[in-house]
Scaffold this motif. Structure first.
Motif, PDB file in Angstrom:
ATOM      1  N   PRO A  13       0.801  -1.220   0.000  1.00 21.51           N
ATOM      2  CA  PRO A  13       0.000   0.000   0.000  1.00 21.51           C
ATOM      3  C   PRO A  13       0.839   1.277   0.000  1.00 21.51           C
ATOM      4  CG  PRO A  13      -0.280  -1.219   2.058  1.00 21.51           C
ATOM      5  CD  PRO A  13       0.556  -2.047   1.169  1.00 21.51           C
ATOM      6  N   GLU A  14       2.048   1.247   0.577  1.00 24.56           N
ATOM      7  CA  GLU A  14       2.894   2.445   0.592  1.00 24.56           C
ATOM      8  C   GLU A  14       3.257   2.877  -0.829  1.00 24.56           C
ATOM      9  OE1 GLU A  14       4.144  -0.150   4.136  1.00 24.56           O
ATOM     10  OE2 GLU A  14       3.748  -0.438   2.028  1.00 24.56           O
ATOM     11  N   ALA A  15       3.405   1.906  -1.733  1.00 23.24           N
ATOM     12  CA  ALA A  15       3.759   2.198  -3.123  1.00 23.24           C
ATOM     13  C   ALA A  15       2.544   2.167  -4.046  1.00 23.24           C
ATOM     14  CB  ALA A  15       4.803   1.192  -3.605  1.00 23.24           C
ATOM     15  N   CYS A  16       1.347   2.014  -3.495  1.00 22.41           N
ATOM     16  CA  CYS A  16       0.112   1.941  -4.281  1.00 22.41           C
ATOM     17  C   CYS A  16       0.202   0.832  -5.325  1.00 22.41           C
ATOM     18  CB  CYS A  16      -0.208   3.269  -4.948  1.00 22.41           C
ATOM     19  SG  CYS A  16      -0.455   4.627  -3.786  1.00 22.41           S
ATOM     20  N   ALA A  17       0.789  -0.290  -4.957  1.00 19.81           N
ATOM     21  CA  ALA A  17       1.017  -1.377  -5.911  1.00 19.81           C
ATOM     22  C   ALA A  17       0.521  -2.712  -5.365  1.00 19.81           C
ATOM     23  CB  ALA A  17       2.502  -1.484  -6.243  1.00 19.81           C
ATOM     24  N   ARG A  18       0.147  -3.567  -6.309  1.00 23.46           N
ATOM     25  CA  ARG A  18      -0.241  -4.939  -5.990  1.00 23.46           C
ATOM     26  C   ARG A  18       0.590  -5.840  -6.897  1.00 23.46           C
ATOM     27  NH1 ARG A  18      -5.369  -4.949  -7.530  1.00 23.46           N
ATOM     28  NH2 ARG A  18      -4.963  -5.882  -9.550  1.00 23.46           N
ATOM     29  N   VAL A  55       0.958  -4.032 -10.469  1.00 23.25           N
ATOM     30  CA  VAL A  55      -0.091  -3.166 -11.004  1.00 23.25           C
ATOM     31  C   VAL A  55      -0.459  -2.111  -9.961  1.00 23.25           C
ATOM     32  CG1 VAL A  55      -1.040  -4.898 -12.566  1.00 23.25           C
ATOM     33  CG2 VAL A  55      -1.928  -4.734 -10.266  1.00 23.25           C
ATOM     34  N   ARG A  56      -0.872  -0.970 -10.448  1.00 26.84           N
ATOM     35  CA  ARG A  56      -1.270   0.125  -9.560  1.00 26.84           C
ATOM     36  C   ARG A  56      -2.621  -0.209  -8.926  1.00 26.84           C
ATOM     37  NH1 ARG A  56       0.692   5.305  -8.593  1.00 26.84           N
ATOM     38  NH2 ARG A  56      -0.928   6.744  -7.952  1.00 26.84           N
ATOM     39  N   ILE A  57      -2.739   0.036  -7.641  1.00 32.02           N
ATOM     40  CA  ILE A  57      -3.969  -0.286  -6.909  1.00 32.02           C
ATOM     41  C   ILE A  57      -5.105   0.635  -7.319  1.00 32.02           C
ATOM     42  CG2 ILE A  57      -5.045  -0.317  -4.620  1.00 32.02           C
ATOM     43  CD1 ILE A  57      -2.365  -1.211  -3.492  1.00 32.02           C
ATOM     44  N   ASP A  58      -4.854   1.938  -7.289  1.00 31.14           N
ATOM     45  CA  ASP A  58      -5.902   2.926  -7.560  1.00 31.14           C
ATOM     46  C   ASP A  58      -5.245   4.168  -8.159  1.00 31.14           C
ATOM     47  OD1 ASP A  58      -8.080   4.626  -7.540  1.00 31.14           O
ATOM     48  OD2 ASP A  58      -8.335   4.647  -5.370  1.00 31.14           O
ATOM     49  N   PRO A  59      -5.794   4.706  -9.244  1.00 30.07           N
ATOM     50  CA  PRO A  59      -5.182   5.903  -9.840  1.00 30.07           C
ATOM     51  C   PRO A  59      -5.148   7.099  -8.885  1.00 30.07           C
ATOM     52  CG  PRO A  59      -6.866   4.997 -11.298  1.00 30.07           C
ATOM     53  CD  PRO A  59      -6.926   4.221 -10.023  1.00 30.07           C
ATOM     54  N   ALA A  60      -6.050   7.145  -7.931  1.00 28.36           N
ATOM     55  CA  ALA A  60      -6.092   8.263  -6.990  1.00 28.36           C
ATOM     56  C   ALA A  60      -5.163   8.060  -5.798  1.00 28.36           C
ATOM     57  CB  ALA A  60      -7.526   8.464  -6.496  1.00 28.36           C
ATOM     58  N   CYS A  61      -4.537   6.902  -5.681  1.00 29.18           N
ATOM     59  CA  CYS A  61      -3.660   6.602  -4.549  1.00 29.18           C
ATOM     60  C   CYS A  61      -2.412   7.474  -4.603  1.00 29.18           C
ATOM     61  CB  CYS A  61      -3.283   5.125  -4.572  1.00 29.18           C
ATOM     62  SG  CYS A  61      -2.234   4.627  -3.188  1.00 29.18           S
ATOM     63  N   ARG A  62      -2.024   8.022  -3.470  1.00 28.05           N
ATOM     64  CA  ARG A  62      -0.819   8.848  -3.363  1.00 28.05           C
ATOM     65  C   ARG A  62       0.293   8.002  -2.743  1.00 28.05           C
ATOM     66  NH1 ARG A  62      -1.018  13.478  -6.160  1.00 28.05           N
ATOM     67  NH2 ARG A  62      -2.466  14.975  -5.323  1.00 28.05           N
ATOM     68  N   PRO A  63       1.293   7.597  -3.524  1.00 25.80           N
ATOM     69  CA  PRO A  63       2.335   6.719  -2.981  1.00 25.80           C
ATOM     70  C   PRO A  63       3.250   7.426  -1.979  1.00 25.80           C
ATOM     71  CG  PRO A  63       2.826   7.298  -5.248  1.00 25.80           C
ATOM     72  CD  PRO A  63       1.475   7.872  -4.937  1.00 25.80           C
ATOM     73  N   ARG A  64       3.588   6.700  -0.922  1.00 26.93           N
ATOM     74  CA  ARG A  64       4.550   7.164   0.076  1.00 26.93           C
ATOM     75  C   ARG A  64       5.884   6.456  -0.103  1.00 26.93           C
ATOM     76  NH1 ARG A  64       0.067   5.572   2.596  1.00 26.93           N
ATOM     77  NH2 ARG A  64       1.132   3.883   3.659  1.00 26.93           N
ATOM     78  N   ALA A  65       5.946   5.593  -1.131  1.00 25.99           N
ATOM     79  CA  ALA A  65       7.161   4.858  -1.475  1.00 25.99           C
ATOM     80  C   ALA A  65       7.121   4.591  -2.973  1.00 25.99           C
ATOM     81  CB  ALA A  65       7.228   3.544  -0.697  1.00 25.99           C
ATOM     82  N   ARG A  66       8.276   4.251  -3.545  1.00 23.94           N
ATOM     83  CA  ARG A  66       8.340   3.962  -4.976  1.00 23.94           C
ATOM     84  C   ARG A  66       8.536   2.477  -5.183  1.00 23.94           C
ATOM     85  NH1 ARG A  66      12.366   6.687  -8.397  1.00 23.94           N
ATOM     86  NH2 ARG A  66      13.822   5.719  -6.969  1.00 23.94           N
ATOM     87  N   PHE A  67       7.891   1.937  -6.209  1.00 26.21           N
ATOM     88  CA  PHE A  67       8.131   0.560  -6.624  1.00 26.21           C
ATOM     89  C   PHE A  67       9.031   0.638  -7.848  1.00 26.21           C
ATOM     90  CE2 PHE A  67       7.449  -3.489  -8.619  1.00 26.21           C
ATOM     91  CZ  PHE A  67       7.473  -4.341  -7.531  1.00 26.21           C
ATOM     92  N   VAL A  68      10.209   0.018  -7.772  1.00 26.68           N
ATOM     93  CA  VAL A  68      11.189   0.118  -8.850  1.00 26.68           C
ATOM     94  C   VAL A  68      11.435  -1.257  -9.472  1.00 26.68           C
ATOM     95  CG1 VAL A  68      12.315   2.150  -7.870  1.00 26.68           C
ATOM     96  CG2 VAL A  68      13.134  -0.114  -7.250  1.00 26.68           C
ATOM     97  N   ASP A  69      11.975  -1.244 -10.678  1.00 20.20           N
ATOM     98  CA  ASP A  69      12.306  -2.475 -11.394  1.00 20.20           C
ATOM     99  C   ASP A  69      13.507  -3.134 -10.722  1.00 20.20           C
ATOM    100  OD1 ASP A  69      12.455  -4.480 -13.299  1.00 20.20           O
ATOM    101  OD2 ASP A  69      13.533  -3.226 -14.740  1.00 20.20           O
TER     102      ASP A  69
END
Length: 172
Positions: free
Chosen positions: A50-55, A73-87
């Motif tokens: 949830p911190e990265a708005c990712a599943r 995948v992104r959880i919700d377009p309106a989600c504000r990430p508090r962390a980054r999901f990187v490759d």
């Protein structure tokens, strides 16, 4: 049944090598058992971040060339990430590079019990949390943040990366 001395030593050396390889991998922050076995063709959630708005989601394909499909995948377009999901291929997460093994998830294949997908989720901590003021609140002031951004001194965000590895034999 007698075991020759050479065979006995090779077994001991092989078990020591396996033990040292397992001991070299850091222990994950989250301890969990294997996930429920998943059928071929069923998309399933491996983990939510949830911190990265990712599943993280995956699917056993049943194809020998690519037996498991895995993506973030992104959880919700309106989600504000508090962390980054990187490759993970670009970030190359490891303990030596400042990453922490956050989670180790094993997903067995329901149609082929000898095969499982292993997902390692790595976390790289960001900057320390802002200090609290006299009222116990953390406050960020817009003008100070603009000045810090202009000077290139913004605090870094935590990062997450996930690696997939297939273990076991594929079934015919």
């Amino acid at each position: 049944m007698a075991i020759s001395r050479a065979t006995g030593w090779s077994c001991v050396l092989a078990s020591l090598a396996a033990f040292s390889a397992a001991a070299a991998e850091p222990r994950p922050e989250i301890a969990r058992g294997p996930a429920q076995p998943q059928p071929v063709g069923a998309v399933h959630t491996v983990r939510q971040i949830p911190e990265a708005c990712a599943r993280l989601q995956g699917m056993f394909t049943g194809q020998a060339a690519a037996p498991y499909r895995f993506e973030a995948v992104r959880i919700d377009p309106a989600c504000r990430p508090r962390a980054r999901f990187v490759d993970a291929a670009q970030a190359q997460p490891s303990a030596a590079r400042g990453w922490v093994l956050n989670d180790l998830i094993r997903v067995p294949n329901a149609a082929c019990p000898s095969q499982q997908a292993v997902v390692r989720v790595w976390r790289k901590p960001g900057a320390a949390a802002p200090t609290r003021d006299g009222q116990g609140q953390t406050r960020l002031y817009l003008e100070q943040q603009r000045q810090a951004a202009a000077a290139g001194q913004l605090a870094s965000l935590p990062q997450f990366a996930a690696q997939l590895q297939l273990e076991g034999e594929g079934c015919p």
